[in-house]
Design an enzyme around this catalytic site. Structure first.
Site, mmCIF file in Angstrom:
data_model
loop_
_atom_site.group_PDB
_atom_site.id
_atom_site.type_symbol
_atom_site.label_atom_id
_atom_site.label_comp_id
_atom_site.label_asym_id
_atom_site.label_seq_id
_atom_site.Cartn_x
_atom_site.Cartn_y
_atom_site.Cartn_z
ATOM 1 N N GLY A 1 -3.748 -9.412 -9.053
ATOM 2 C CA GLY A 1 -2.384 -9.034 -8.656
ATOM 3 C C GLY A 1 -2.129 -9.417 -7.210
ATOM 4 O O GLY A 1 -1.087 -9.993 -6.872
ATOM 5 N N HIS A 2 -3.111 -9.106 -6.333
ATOM 6 C CA HIS A 2 -2.965 -9.493 -4.917
ATOM 7 C C HIS A 2 -2.966 -11.012 -4.771
ATOM 8 O O HIS A 2 -2.234 -11.555 -3.939
ATOM 9 C CB HIS A 2 -4.122 -8.921 -4.087
ATOM 10 N N GLY A 23 3.947 -5.924 -4.415
ATOM 11 C CA GLY A 23 3.879 -5.921 -5.874
ATOM 12 C C GLY A 23 4.845 -4.916 -6.480
ATOM 13 O O GLY A 23 5.082 -3.846 -5.918
ATOM 14 N N LYS A 74 4.235 -3.266 -9.089
ATOM 15 C CA LYS A 74 3.522 -2.135 -9.711
ATOM 16 C C LYS A 74 3.832 -0.841 -8.961
ATOM 17 O O LYS A 74 3.997 0.202 -9.557
ATOM 18 C CB LYS A 74 2.014 -2.363 -9.756
ATOM 19 N N ASP A 75 3.916 -0.958 -7.621
ATOM 20 C CA ASP A 75 4.300 0.197 -6.803
ATOM 21 C C ASP A 75 5.815 0.117 -6.573
ATOM 22 O O ASP A 75 6.273 -0.139 -5.457
ATOM 23 C CB ASP A 75 3.533 0.177 -5.478
ATOM 24 N N VAL A 87 0.791 -7.938 -12.368
ATOM 25 C CA VAL A 87 -0.163 -8.733 -13.158
ATOM 26 C C VAL A 87 -0.937 -7.756 -14.041
ATOM 27 O O VAL A 87 -1.355 -6.687 -13.582
ATOM 28 C CB VAL A 87 -1.122 -9.521 -12.245
ATOM 29 N N MET A 98 -2.976 -4.297 -13.329
ATOM 30 C CA MET A 98 -4.117 -4.434 -12.413
ATOM 31 C C MET A 98 -3.936 -3.511 -11.221
ATOM 32 O O MET A 98 -2.840 -3.390 -10.671
ATOM 33 C CB MET A 98 -4.242 -5.867 -11.949
ATOM 34 N N SER A 101 -6.479 -1.622 -7.836
ATOM 35 C CA SER A 101 -7.798 -1.452 -7.219
ATOM 36 C C SER A 101 -8.475 -0.211 -7.787
ATOM 37 O O SER A 101 -9.697 -0.146 -7.881
ATOM 38 C CB SER A 101 -7.652 -1.294 -5.707
HETATM 39 O O1 PAF Z 1 0.406 -1.039 -1.595
HETATM 40 C C1 PAF Z 1 -0.511 -0.876 -0.769
HETATM 41 O O2 PAF Z 1 -1.615 -1.401 -0.913
HETATM 42 C C2 PAF Z 1 -0.267 0.016 0.438
HETATM 43 O O3 PAF Z 1 0.520 1.109 0.123
HETATM 44 C C3 PAF Z 1 0.319 -0.754 1.655
HETATM 45 C C4 PAF Z 1 1.710 -1.304 1.343
HETATM 46 C C5 PAF Z 1 -0.601 -1.894 2.029
HETATM 47 C C6 PAF Z 1 0.454 0.186 2.858
HETATM 48 O O4 PAF Z 1 -0.792 0.716 3.215
#
Ligand code: PAF
Length: 285
Positions: free
Chosen positions: A36-37, A146, A148-149, A175, A183, A185
């Site tokens: 996803g990243h 993303g 997803k959030d 993703v 996906m 972490s």
């Molecule tokens: O989505 C994330 O991984 C985190 O909330 C972010 C945007 C990097 C802020 O710490």
């Protein structure tokens, strides 16, 4: 690809690119990167001359009983993904806050109260604060997040508008694993049985989407279908909801405006979230 750990060093690295008129894209992350990243970095690569990936596990967005200390950290593997995807700079600060802790932070209002904000008080204040710090440190033209959030993305879009921040926010589709699991972490916390169970989250969202495609407009009726599917899989969701995609306001019935279905649930040691578009003209996730 350079790895820098301080804002001062970062500014020096970016100064020459800026003088040459190059555009900069930022991909903010907390590391433990996955496909996803990788897609976010690829998107950033296609949009700007210089790509900065920040890797920082932000203590301010974790509650006292949450997983800050055990949040997975995997810098070497992350750096490998950044290199493969063509990032120019990894910004990996040890700490972004003063020694005596932050004394001035951002507060997210309505958009941060519902969904994840209801059970994670202060979470989105912590996210908004660190993202504002990262925007100030990098001063990007574009920042990529993303979908997803989704709630986080909606809040950041609003923060940029409300605080007149001079950059463009780009959202990138979630993703998924072949079985539909979004996906994340935190999927690393799951054992095989829990991974199997987690498939029900995206399946419930898709079942709700199918209801809409079949003409259902009543939100409680649509939610009931998703709930049933989750309960059959032994999942009691933290929330399962359909809300306006932009304002995140609750809906009684679909009104033709873009809406999304959201779910959050604890499975084993992981708290997982997912969302998909629920529109009268339904798209697939
Ligand atoms: O989505 C994330 O991984 C985190 O909330 C972010 C945007 C990097 C802020 O710490």
């Amino acid at each position: 690809m350079k790895v820098v750990t301080t804002t001062a060093e970062l500014r020096i690295q970016l100064a020459e690119s800026r003088r040459a008129g190059k555009s900069v894209a930022l991909v903010p992350t907390m590391g433990c990167l996955h496909a996803g990243h990788a897609r976010l970095i690829r998107e950033a690569r296609s949009l700007a001359d210089i790509v900065v990936v920040s890797i920082y596990v932000n203590p301010l967005q974790f509650g006292p009983s949450e997983d800050f200390s055990r949040y997975p950290r995997s810098f070497d593997a992350d750096a490998e993904i950044c290199a493969v995807e063509g990032a120019d700079i990894i910004f990996h600060p040890h700490n972004l806050y003063p020694e005596d802790g932050p004394k001035v932070t951002l507060t997210v209002r309505e958009l941060g109260d519902s969904l994840c904000g209801a059970t994670r008080p202060g979470h989105f204040d912590g996210v908004a604060t660190v993202v504002a710090i990262l925007f100030n440190a990098v001063q990007p033209d574009i920042a990529v997040f993303g979908e997803k959030d989704w709630q986080q993305l909606a809040i950041i879009r609003r923060m940029v508008a409300d605080l007149h921040m001079p950059l463009e926010i780009v959202g990138v589709q979630t993703v998924r694993e072949a079985d539909g699991l979004a996906m994340s972490s935190r999927n690393r916390y799951l054992n095989d049985v829990e991974l199997e169970k987690s498939i029900a989250l995206s399946a419930a969202l898709r079942a709700m989407q199918t209801q809409v495609a079949n003409g259902e407009r009543d939100v409680p009726a649509i939610k009931a279908v998703g709930h049933r599917l989750l309960l059959e899989s032994g999942i009691e969701p933290e929330y399962l909801d359909i809300r306006d995609a932009g304002s995140l306001k609750a809906l009684d019935s679909l009104n033709g405006n873009p809406a999304r279905a959201f779910v959050a649930a604890r499975i084993g040691r992981a708290r997982l979230i997912d969302n998909i578009p629920i529109e009268t003209m339904t798209e697939t996730p």
